[in-house]
Design a protein around this motif. Structure first.
Motif, PDB file in Angstrom:
ATOM      1  N   UNK A   1       0.754  -1.020  -0.109  1.00 29.67           N
ATOM      2  CA  UNK A   1       0.277  -0.108   0.057  1.00 29.67           C
ATOM      3  C   UNK A   1       0.959   0.992  -0.136  1.00 29.67           C
ATOM      4  N   UNK A   2       2.160   1.087   0.375  1.00 30.36           N
ATOM      5  CA  UNK A   2       2.677   2.429   0.376  1.00 30.36           C
ATOM      6  C   UNK A   2       3.444   2.599  -0.332  1.00 30.36           C
ATOM      7  N   UNK A   3       3.764   1.639  -1.278  1.00 28.25           N
ATOM      8  CA  UNK A   3       5.038   1.667  -2.854  1.00 28.25           C
ATOM      9  C   UNK A   3       3.692   2.076  -3.460  1.00 28.25           C
ATOM     10  N   UNK A   4       2.039   1.999  -3.654  1.00 34.76           N
ATOM     11  CA  UNK A   4       1.400   2.071  -4.322  1.00 34.76           C
ATOM     12  C   UNK A   4       1.027   3.880  -3.969  1.00 34.76           C
ATOM     13  N   UNK A   5       1.037   4.114  -2.789  1.00 34.10           N
ATOM     14  CA  UNK A   5       0.546   5.328  -2.401  1.00 34.10           C
ATOM     15  C   UNK A   5       2.355   6.603  -3.087  1.00 34.10           C
ATOM     16  N   UNK A   6       3.953   5.893  -2.997  1.00 37.05           N
ATOM     17  CA  UNK A   6       4.895   7.139  -2.643  1.00 37.05           C
ATOM     18  C   UNK A   6       4.672   6.425  -4.479  1.00 37.05           C
ATOM     19  N   UNK A   7       4.495   6.179  -5.688  1.00 39.36           N
ATOM     20  CA  UNK A   7       5.026   5.610  -6.836  1.00 39.36           C
ATOM     21  C   UNK A   7       4.279   7.614  -7.486  1.00 39.36           C
ATOM     22  N   UNK A   8       3.192   7.590  -7.768  1.00 39.76           N
ATOM     23  CA  UNK A   8       2.432   9.506  -8.205  1.00 39.76           C
ATOM     24  C   UNK A   8       3.636  10.119  -7.519  1.00 39.76           C
ATOM     25  N   UNK A   9       3.880   9.739  -6.407  1.00 39.49           N
ATOM     26  CA  UNK A   9       4.227  11.149  -5.607  1.00 39.49           C
ATOM     27  C   UNK A   9       5.930  11.566  -6.137  1.00 39.49           C
ATOM     28  N   UNK A  10       6.370   9.909  -6.324  1.00 45.62           N
ATOM     29  CA  UNK A  10       8.048  10.146  -7.235  1.00 45.62           C
ATOM     30  C   UNK A  10       7.939  10.499  -8.173  1.00 45.62           C
ATOM     31  N   UNK A  11       6.857  10.235  -8.977  1.00 45.18           N
ATOM     32  CA  UNK A  11       6.377  10.814 -10.388  1.00 45.18           C
ATOM     33  C   UNK A  11       6.648  12.095 -10.471  1.00 45.18           C
ATOM     34  N   UNK A  12       5.912  12.942 -10.196  1.00 44.42           N
ATOM     35  CA  UNK A  12       5.785  14.574  -9.738  1.00 44.42           C
ATOM     36  C   UNK A  12       6.842  14.821  -9.385  1.00 44.42           C
ATOM     37  N   UNK A  13       7.246  14.069  -8.460  1.00 42.80           N
ATOM     38  CA  UNK A  13       9.067  14.868  -7.628  1.00 42.80           C
ATOM     39  C   UNK A  13       9.854  14.728  -9.129  1.00 42.80           C
ATOM     40  N   UNK A  14       9.526  13.637 -10.158  1.00 41.40           N
ATOM     41  CA  UNK A  14      11.270  14.432 -10.867  1.00 41.40           C
ATOM     42  C   UNK A  14      10.198  15.001 -11.623  1.00 41.40           C
ATOM     43  N   UNK A  15       8.516  15.540 -12.172  1.00 40.56           N
ATOM     44  CA  UNK A  15       8.324  16.439 -13.235  1.00 40.56           C
ATOM     45  C   UNK A  15       9.586  17.878 -12.621  1.00 40.56           C
ATOM     46  N   UNK A  16       8.729  17.808 -11.160  1.00 43.66           N
ATOM     47  CA  UNK A  16       8.679  18.776 -11.020  1.00 43.66           C
ATOM     48  C   UNK A  16       9.870  19.380 -10.494  1.00 43.66           C
ATOM     49  N   UNK A  17      11.273  18.128 -10.969  1.00 34.45           N
ATOM     50  CA  UNK A  17      13.138  18.805 -10.915  1.00 34.45           C
ATOM     51  C   UNK A  17      13.418  18.592 -11.910  1.00 34.45           C
ATOM     52  N   UNK A  18      12.419  18.761 -12.733  1.00 36.83           N
ATOM     53  CA  UNK A  18      12.949  18.873 -14.771  1.00 36.83           C
ATOM     54  C   UNK A  18      12.292  20.022 -15.074  1.00 36.83           C
ATOM     55  N   UNK A  19      11.526  20.217 -13.963  1.00 36.16           N
ATOM     56  CA  UNK A  19      10.746  21.980 -14.506  1.00 36.16           C
ATOM     57  C   UNK A  19      11.498  22.568 -13.688  1.00 36.16           C
ATOM     58  N   UNK A  20      11.871  22.584 -12.254  1.00 39.45           N
ATOM     59  CA  UNK A  20      12.420  24.164 -11.748  1.00 39.45           C
ATOM     60  C   UNK A  20      14.446  23.472 -12.275  1.00 39.45           C
ATOM     61  N   UNK A  21      15.391  22.846 -12.976  1.00 37.67           N
ATOM     62  CA  UNK A  21      16.381  22.455 -13.547  1.00 37.67           C
ATOM     63  C   UNK A  21      16.509  23.723 -14.861  1.00 37.67           C
ATOM     64  N   UNK A  22      15.243  23.629 -15.706  1.00 37.57           N
ATOM     65  CA  UNK A  22      15.144  23.934 -17.006  1.00 37.57           C
ATOM     66  C   UNK A  22      14.925  25.125 -16.796  1.00 37.57           C
ATOM     67  N   UNK A  23      14.079  25.783 -15.541  1.00 36.68           N
ATOM     68  CA  UNK A  23      13.906  27.243 -15.486  1.00 36.68           C
ATOM     69  C   UNK A  23      14.874  27.923 -14.884  1.00 36.68           C
TER      70      UNK A  23
END
Length: 154
Positions: free
Chosen positions: A45-67
């Motif tokens: 259950x924790x992994x199913x909840x953590x998966x989408x959080x890590x996906x969003x975190x990766x996109x936030x990092x891509x956006x911040x680096x580009x910015x």
């Protein structure tokens, strides 16, 4: 009488019953199996909840680096604009490839394991049937094939 031992009319937690082989106590292997099952269920259950959080975190990092590149790095460069455009285009090409491949990995189904061979009880695959014809020059177990032939060191 031990304080842990229950009488026959008292309910056991989780529906476990006393096992005469263990002196009237519940089977410890059953307790361990139920505990492991509940722990693995919580981890799942924790992994199913953590998966989408890590996906969003990766996109936030891509956006911040580009910015940071466009706001902080690019304006401070003193190169000619064609060189800035060339470096920026390579960077955007790499960013596009990283994001595209990451999205495709997220959207791709993981698949499932191949079915077991029911004839052998699922123990091993038969090398004769699993070998690709292209691996042995179009032959399966023929003269040029190592399938079915004992190991020869010479």
């Amino acid at each position: 009488m031990s304080c842990l031992r229950r009488s026959d009319d008292a309910p056991w937690p989780g529906g476990m019953r006393p096992d005469p082989a263990y002196g009237g106590y519940p089977n410890p292997f059953e307790i361990g199996a139920r505990t492991a099952q509940s722990v693995f269920g919580m981890i799942d259950t924790m992994m199913k909840l953590l998966g989408p959080i890590l996906v969003v975190l990766a996109f936030v990092l891509y956006t911040l680096i580009t910015y940071a590149y466009f706001v902080c790095v690019l304006p401070t460069w003193t190169f000619a604009w064609p060189l800035k455009a060339l470096v920026t285009s390579f960077g955007l090409f790499g960013l596009f490839n990283v994001v595209y491949n990451y999205v495709m990995c997220i959207l791709t189904d993981a698949g499932e394991a191949p079915p077991l061979d029911e004839e052998d009880g699922g123990a091993e695959m038969d090398l004769e049937r699993s070998a690709s014809p292209s691996v042995h020059g179009g032959q399966r177990g023929g003269e040029g094939s190592p399938v079915g032939r004992p190991y020869n060191s010479s």
